[in-house]
Design a protein around this motif. Structure first.
Motif, mmCIF file in Angstrom:
data_model
loop_
_atom_site.group_PDB
_atom_site.id
_atom_site.type_symbol
_atom_site.label_atom_id
_atom_site.label_comp_id
_atom_site.label_asym_id
_atom_site.label_seq_id
_atom_site.Cartn_x
_atom_site.Cartn_y
_atom_site.Cartn_z
ATOM 1 N N TYR A 124 7.348 10.386 0.567
ATOM 2 C CA TYR A 124 6.392 9.411 0.027
ATOM 3 C C TYR A 124 6.084 8.331 1.064
ATOM 4 O O TYR A 124 4.918 8.029 1.336
ATOM 5 N N PHE A 125 7.127 7.754 1.661
ATOM 6 C CA PHE A 125 6.917 6.715 2.669
ATOM 7 C C PHE A 125 6.315 7.294 3.953
ATOM 8 O O PHE A 125 5.461 6.668 4.582
ATOM 9 N N ILE B 266 2.650 7.675 3.534
ATOM 10 C CA ILE B 266 1.936 6.392 3.603
ATOM 11 C C ILE B 266 1.780 5.949 5.052
ATOM 12 O O ILE B 266 0.714 5.461 5.460
ATOM 13 N N ARG C 232 -0.933 8.140 6.616
ATOM 14 C CA ARG C 232 -2.259 7.736 6.150
ATOM 15 C C ARG C 232 -2.696 6.437 6.831
ATOM 16 O O ARG C 232 -3.857 6.296 7.241
ATOM 17 N N THR C 233 -1.782 5.500 6.979
ATOM 18 C CA THR C 233 -2.119 4.222 7.608
ATOM 19 C C THR C 233 -2.575 4.413 9.040
ATOM 20 O O THR C 233 -3.599 3.849 9.468
ATOM 21 N N ARG D 43 -3.335 4.101 -6.248
ATOM 22 C CA ARG D 43 -2.812 5.404 -5.829
ATOM 23 C C ARG D 43 -2.938 5.619 -4.325
ATOM 24 O O ARG D 43 -2.106 6.294 -3.733
ATOM 25 N N LYS E 79 -2.344 4.131 -1.225
ATOM 26 C CA LYS E 79 -1.643 2.998 -0.634
ATOM 27 C C LYS E 79 -1.563 3.147 0.875
ATOM 28 O O LYS E 79 -1.561 4.248 1.414
ATOM 29 N N MET E 80 -1.460 1.988 1.526
ATOM 30 C CA MET E 80 -1.153 1.921 2.943
ATOM 31 C C MET E 80 0.115 1.090 3.115
ATOM 32 O O MET E 80 0.666 0.575 2.137
ATOM 33 N N VAL E 81 0.581 0.966 4.356
ATOM 34 C CA VAL E 81 1.891 0.354 4.575
ATOM 35 C C VAL E 81 1.907 -1.090 4.102
ATOM 36 O O VAL E 81 2.881 -1.545 3.472
ATOM 37 N N THR F 255 0.226 -2.500 1.720
ATOM 38 C CA THR F 255 0.253 -2.588 0.259
ATOM 39 C C THR F 255 1.613 -2.194 -0.296
ATOM 40 O O THR F 255 2.068 -2.769 -1.292
ATOM 41 N N ILE F 256 2.285 -1.236 0.327
ATOM 42 C CA ILE F 256 3.609 -0.854 -0.161
ATOM 43 C C ILE F 256 4.634 -1.942 0.145
ATOM 44 O O ILE F 256 5.577 -2.163 -0.627
#
Length: 298
Positions: A78-79, A82, A85-86, A246, A248-250, A252-253
């Motif tokens: 999950y991480f 993210i 994606r970032t 849904r 998310k980027m770093v 936002t997490i």
């Protein structure tokens, strides 16, 4: 007597100001050093320390040291998703800004007054509006009821809001001035006679741009790319407003871990990893661009 006095006064006036060497220079740098330590290094050091503290959802942050938060980030898909994606969104945003910003800066550098000042103000206009306002504006344009959202649905492209496309479009709009200004500054140092000399030797326009203009703008493209990539990878407002819950980027997490989950050590660990990854990517990119720039000059 009068001539000697006048000569002495002229020598005194023309004497360069005394240099601050040794102890005076050190004393003069103390305020800036304290400011740097207070505003940059101290919060960073506290965040690093916090990232190693244990955490319990019933007791909160506990004393001690652990690597569990870093292990969780590296082992959880999950991480990792993210982070991936970032970085690909930040990289694509940087590439689009280079493809748009470099020609725009070249055209801007060839304009004459007053058009240069007018278009420079147009380029800088996104910086005059709040980032949150710009994000809300794009959400209205790309939403189902917005003109761009309706056009996308009519073309069968599906919804644009809460997709990577929406984030990239808004990031390009926000980051483009940070690409145009460094490239435009580099072009100000380019002598137009050099470009005219290439044309006088019957060099094609494309070859002149690639062999004469582009190498001179490489420092500006490099600095602009580093700024755009770093700001895009750490952006919070645009991914939060245009990506939804849904996508998310770093950044936002990190916000969710600090203020929603209240897991401050995990949020600190993610923030430190983002910083380290940004530094590594930017240093590698800087080295590659510098090598290619030196080869082009050689």
């Amino acid at each position: 007597m009068g001539v000697g006095t006048t000569t002495t006064s002229a020598v005194v006036r023309n004497r360069p100001p005394p240099r601050l060497d040794g102890l005076p220079a050190i004393l003069g740098s103390i305020p800036l050093t304290l400011l740097f330590l207070t505003l940059v290094l101290t919060p960073l050091g506290l965040t690093i320390v916090l990232s190693f503290n244990p955490f319990d959802y019933n007791k909160g942050v506990l004393p001690g040291h652990t690597l569990a938060h870093y292990a969780m980030v590296f082992s959880d898909p999950y991480f990792l998703g993210i982070f991936w994606r970032t970085f690909w969104i930040a990289g694509l945003t940087t590439l689009i800004c280079v493809l748009i910003g470099a020609p725009e800066a070249y055209i801007l550098s060839r304009m004459r007054k007053p058009w240069r000042s007018i278009f420079l103000l147009v380029v800088l206009s996104p910086l005059l509006v709040s980032l949150v306002v710009r994000a809300f504006g794009w959400s209205m344009l790309l939403g189902p009821a917005g003109p761009l959202g309706k056009a996308a649905q009519a073309l069968g492209l599906g919804p644009l809001l809460y997709t990577p496309t929406a984030i990239i479009v808004a990031l390009v709009h926000v980051m483009l001035p940070f690409m145009v200004i460094p490239v435009w500054t580099s072009l100000q140092k380019l002598d137009p006679a050099v470009e005219q000399a290439a044309y006088s030797l019957n060099a094609p326009r494309l070859q002149t741009l690639l062999r004469v203009v582009l190498p001179q703008t490489a420092p500006g493209i490099l600095s602009g790319s580093l700024i755009v990539f770093g700001l895009s990878a750490s952006s919070f407002a645009i991914p939060a407003l245009l990506g939804g819950r849904r996508l998310k980027m770093v950044a936002t997490i990190v916000y969710d871990e600090f203020l929603t989950e209240l897991n401050w050590p995990l949020g600190a660990a993610i923030a430190i990893l983002l910083l380290v990854a940004n530094v590594i990517i930017m240093m590698a990119y800087n080295r590659v661009i510098e090598r290619s720039y030196r080869r082009s000059l050689g």
